[in-house]
Each structure stands twice: as structure tokens, then as C-alpha cells.
Design an enzyme around this catalytic site. Structure first.
Site, short mmCIF file in Angstrom:
data_model
loop_
_atom_site.label_atom_id
_atom_site.label_comp_id
_atom_site.label_asym_id
_atom_site.label_seq_id
_atom_site.Cartn_x
_atom_site.Cartn_y
_atom_site.Cartn_z
N LYS A 181 -18.28 36.36 -2.36
CA LYS A 181 -18.09 35.68 -1.08
C LYS A 181 -16.67 35.92 -0.56
CE LYS A 181 -22.03 33.95 -2.50
NZ LYS A 181 -23.31 34.56 -2.25
C1 LIG Z 1 -24.39 33.58 -3.28
C2 LIG Z 1 -25.46 32.78 -2.68
C3 LIG Z 1 -25.95 31.61 -3.30
C4 LIG Z 1 -25.55 31.19 -4.69
O1 LIG Z 1 -24.20 30.93 -4.85
P1 LIG Z 1 -23.62 30.72 -6.31
O2 LIG Z 1 -22.27 30.10 -6.08
O3 LIG Z 1 -23.52 32.07 -6.95
O4 LIG Z 1 -24.54 29.82 -7.06
C5 LIG Z 1 -26.89 30.85 -2.63
N1 LIG Z 1 -27.34 31.21 -1.41
C6 LIG Z 1 -26.91 32.32 -0.78
C7 LIG Z 1 -27.42 32.65 0.57
C8 LIG Z 1 -25.97 33.14 -1.40
O5 LIG Z 1 -25.56 34.27 -0.79
#
Ligand SMILES: *Cc1c(COP(=O)(O)O)cnc(C)c1O
Length: 379
Positions: free
Chosen positions: A182
């Protein structure tokens, strides 16, 4: 042109983040302490919400959001068919049923026109995903289904928004991720946002074993014999202060990081939108994109090669790419359990087959962006 190696994503971390971890490490307060509180306060301010509560990741954030809303067995929760698998998994954790809705191929987000048909008397909530950093059309969802609770999956959308309203305050509860893929990261990490005091109180207890008195209160208070009450089955979904210390530094850079990504996203779009077999991202008027990813859509009927061949070709050039994300309804567990076929959600399936995410991160330099554009233009 000389070969370059460009990863799909790289965290923007360095000396400052490294130094910030000193404080919690030497202070002795390592988990859900003052640094977590500071990170939460900054996050709440930036996203214009009353409450921000840090958790271990966005998947646990989604889980707690649904538990706080009272989602249980027999309930249905609408989720887009094209998203990271944990959006749907969180519904399963609550023994509820995820009901998929197809996406709009222009935005890769939930198709608001298909929501109404999916609503039954058992539908309690909807999880619109702000995919790749572009907010879903929450206003429209509110108009179509004002009785549904809205949990924003803003995993990719820290700092994004619609007009002057940031993600996280558009629905009832917002969930964010600080995974290294992210735009800002704490290694693993997540955040829950809400303007609702009762939801915030629930989440605050649920993330800490269901304890009604926090460790911090217990350590500060004059009555050391007070043990917390446990009136619910909670979880240990806490964030550490080491993560939060990094998060504070990262969050202060968020807008600069997004501005830079915005500039390079515009560069990509300018250079690549002339290619007739590629569709560049489209951003509805007034939306502020968070640019977690830059995702193209390939028209294979016109393209000189198939999506997967293009990905292999770019890999050979040192450019790493990924499919946008998954058509969750085609994944083994979901297709088997709910007996769904790929064609049941044709846009999600098409996005699964024809989308391609190309490198966009803050460690890339101009030569990297030129190199990617040239490699694609040479096809
Ligand atoms: C990355 C992501 C998640 C999960 O996030 P984590 O922190 O890795 O659990 C959930 N939804 C979307 C759309 C994502 O891109």
C-alpha cells in the site's frame, strides 16, 4: 536502452522510520501504547473522522468492523466480485454470507447499478472497495440502499477521497491497510475509522480481547487490583508501538507520496492513452485518487499479444507487473461453496483476465517511468 529492474512496488522507508523505532524500543512500551495513540490521532485528523483505531492489518479491521455492526450467521453482506480475497473472507469469519456484486470496468469498483437486485431482507451491510486507491461511489450506494450499513474497504485508499471528504468517513466504518504493497506501510498494520462513538467503543474492546478496561488505564490508575471486565469474546488484533512509530513518520509523508504518484500516473496516462488496445485508468470528476496501483485494461482483440504474454515480455525487460487483483468468485473456496461460475460476474472475470498493474511507487525515478513507457510502446 540499458536494462533496468523495476519492482511492482517498494515501500518508501528510510532513516527517519529507522530512527522513529528507537523511542518505543527504549521506552519499554511496545504495544498499543502512546505511539499507537499518536498514530491514531494523526490518522483521524487527516481523514476527518472522529475516531481512528489501529489494528494488526486491514483484514482484521474488516472483521472487527463487521462484528461491531453485529453481522452474524444468516446475514448477507454485499461485496464486489473483484477485490482482494479478504474483503469476502471477513464476511465468512462472521458466519455470514458474502453476496457478490459485479464491478464497473471503467473504475474497477462495485457497479452501483447492480446493487439493488442483490438486496434481500437478509442483507445487512455492504463493503464497497476503494480499489487501487479510487473511492467507490458511496453517495450513490447511500441513495440506493440507505438502510444498509457501509463498511469502506479502504485498504488501498489512505489519503484518497471524494471532493473534500476523505475515505474512511464516507460510510459507517472505514478500514485501511499498511501492508508494504500500500502507499504507506508499517510492515503489517491496519486502521479502523468511524464517526460513531458506539462502534468505536466496540472496536476498542474487540481488538483487545474484549477487555473493557485498557492496559493503559490499568497501568495509570490508582487501583492496581482492577482487572478488566470481559463481556464479549474479543480478539488480539492490536498494533505494536514499533509499527505505529513508523506509521507516524509514514503518515506525515502521505500527501507528498500521493502527489508524486499522481504526477507519474498522469505521465503514464498521457503516454499510454494513445495506444488503441490499452485503457488507462478513468477517474470520475472530483475524486482524489490514492494511486496505490496504476492498472491498465487490455483489449486482447486489438492487442498484438495476450495479457499474460505482455506480462512475460515486460518481466524479461526487468519490469514487474501483476494482474490488477482477483475475481474472488472464481477462487476455489468461493466457486465451490457458493457454486458460482466465472461468467456469473463477467466484468470481474474480464478484469481478472485483462487487467495489468504496472510499477508505480515512490522509489521510481524518471528513467524508470520512461523505460516502462518505452517498453510498452515498442510492442
Ligand atoms: C491489501 C488489501 C486488503 C488486506 O489488507 P491486509 O492489511 O493485508 O490485511 C483488503 N482489501 C483490499 C482491497 C486490499 O487491497
Amino acid at each position: 536502452m540499458e536494462k533496468r529492474n523495476i519492482p511492482i512496488a517498494l515501500p518508501s522507508m528510510g532513516q527517519e522510520e529507522w530512527e522513529a523505532t528507537r523511542e518505543p524500543i527504549f521506552s519499554g512500551w511496545i504495544t498499543q501504547g502512546p505511539k499507537v495513540a499518536e498514530f491514531e490521532k494523526l490518522f483521524a485528523t487527516r481523514h476527518k473522522v472522529k475516531h481512528a483505531l489501529a489494528v494488526s492489518n486491514c483484514t482484521t479491521a474488516l472483521h472487527l468492523a463487521l462484528v461491531a455492526l453485529g453481522i452474524k450467521k444468516g446475514d448477507e453482506v454485499l461485496v464486489p466480485a473483484f477485490t482482494w480475497v479478504s474483503t469476502a473472507n471477513a464476511v465468512i469469519y462472521c458466519n455470514a454470507t458474502p453476496v457478490f456484486v459485479d464491478i464497473d470496468l471503467h473504475t474497477f469498483n462495485i457497479d452501483v447499478n447492480q446493487i439493488k437486485d442483490k438486496i434481500t431482507p437478509r442483507t445487512k451491510a455492504i463493503i464497497p472497495v476503494h480499489l487501487f486507491g479510487l473511492c467507490a461511489n458511496i453517495d450513490e450506494i447511500n441513495k440506493i440502499a440507505p438502510h444498509l450499513k457501509i463498511v469502506e474497504d479502504g485498504a488501498c485508499a489512505s489519503g484518497a477521497g471524494i471532493g473534500d471528504k476523505p475515505a474512511g468517513g464516507l460510510g459507517d466504518i472505514g478500514c485501511f491497510s499498511f501492508h508494504p504493497r500500500k502507499s504507506i506501510t508499517t510492515g503489517e498494520g491496519g486502521m479502523i475509522t468511524t464517526n460513531n462513538d458506539a462502534f468505536a467503543e466496540q472496536v476498542n474492546m474487540l481488538r483487545n480481547h474484549g477487555a473493557s478496561v485498557s492496559e493503559e488505564q490499568r497501568h495509570k490508575g490508582p487501583k492496581p487490583y482492577i482487572l478488566p471486565e470481559f463481556n464479549m469474546v474479543g480478539y488480539n488484533y492490536r498494533m505494536t508501538d514499533i509499527q505505529a512509530a513508523i506509521g507516524v513518520v509514514q503518515l506525515k509523508k502521505l500527501d507528498t507520496l500521493i502527489d508524486e504518484r499522481q504526477k507519474w500516473a498522469e505521465f503514464y496516462t498521457k503516454k499510454l492513452s494513445t495506444i488503441p488496445w490499452l485503457t488507462t485508468p478513468s477517474i470520475p470528476n472530483g475524486y482524489k485518487h490514492g494511486w496505490q496501483s496504476y492498472v491498465l485494461y487490455i483489449d486482447e482483440a486489438k492487442a498484438p499479444m495476450k495479457r499474460n504474454d505482455l506480462m512475460e515480455y515486460l518481466q524479461q525487460k526487468g519490469i514487474s507487473t501483476r494482474p490488477g487483483t482477483h475475481a474472488v468468485h472464481t477462487l476455489g473456496y468461493y466457486s465451490r461453496t457458493f457454486n458460482i461460475k466465472p461468467a456469473d460476474f463477467p466484468n470481474a472475470f474480464a478484469a481478472n483476465e485483462y487487467s495489468i498493474s504496472i510499477p508505480l511507487h515512490n522509489k521510481m525515478v524518471k528513467e524508470d517511468f520512461d523505460y516502462v513507457v518505452n517498453a510498452i510502446k515498442l510492442i
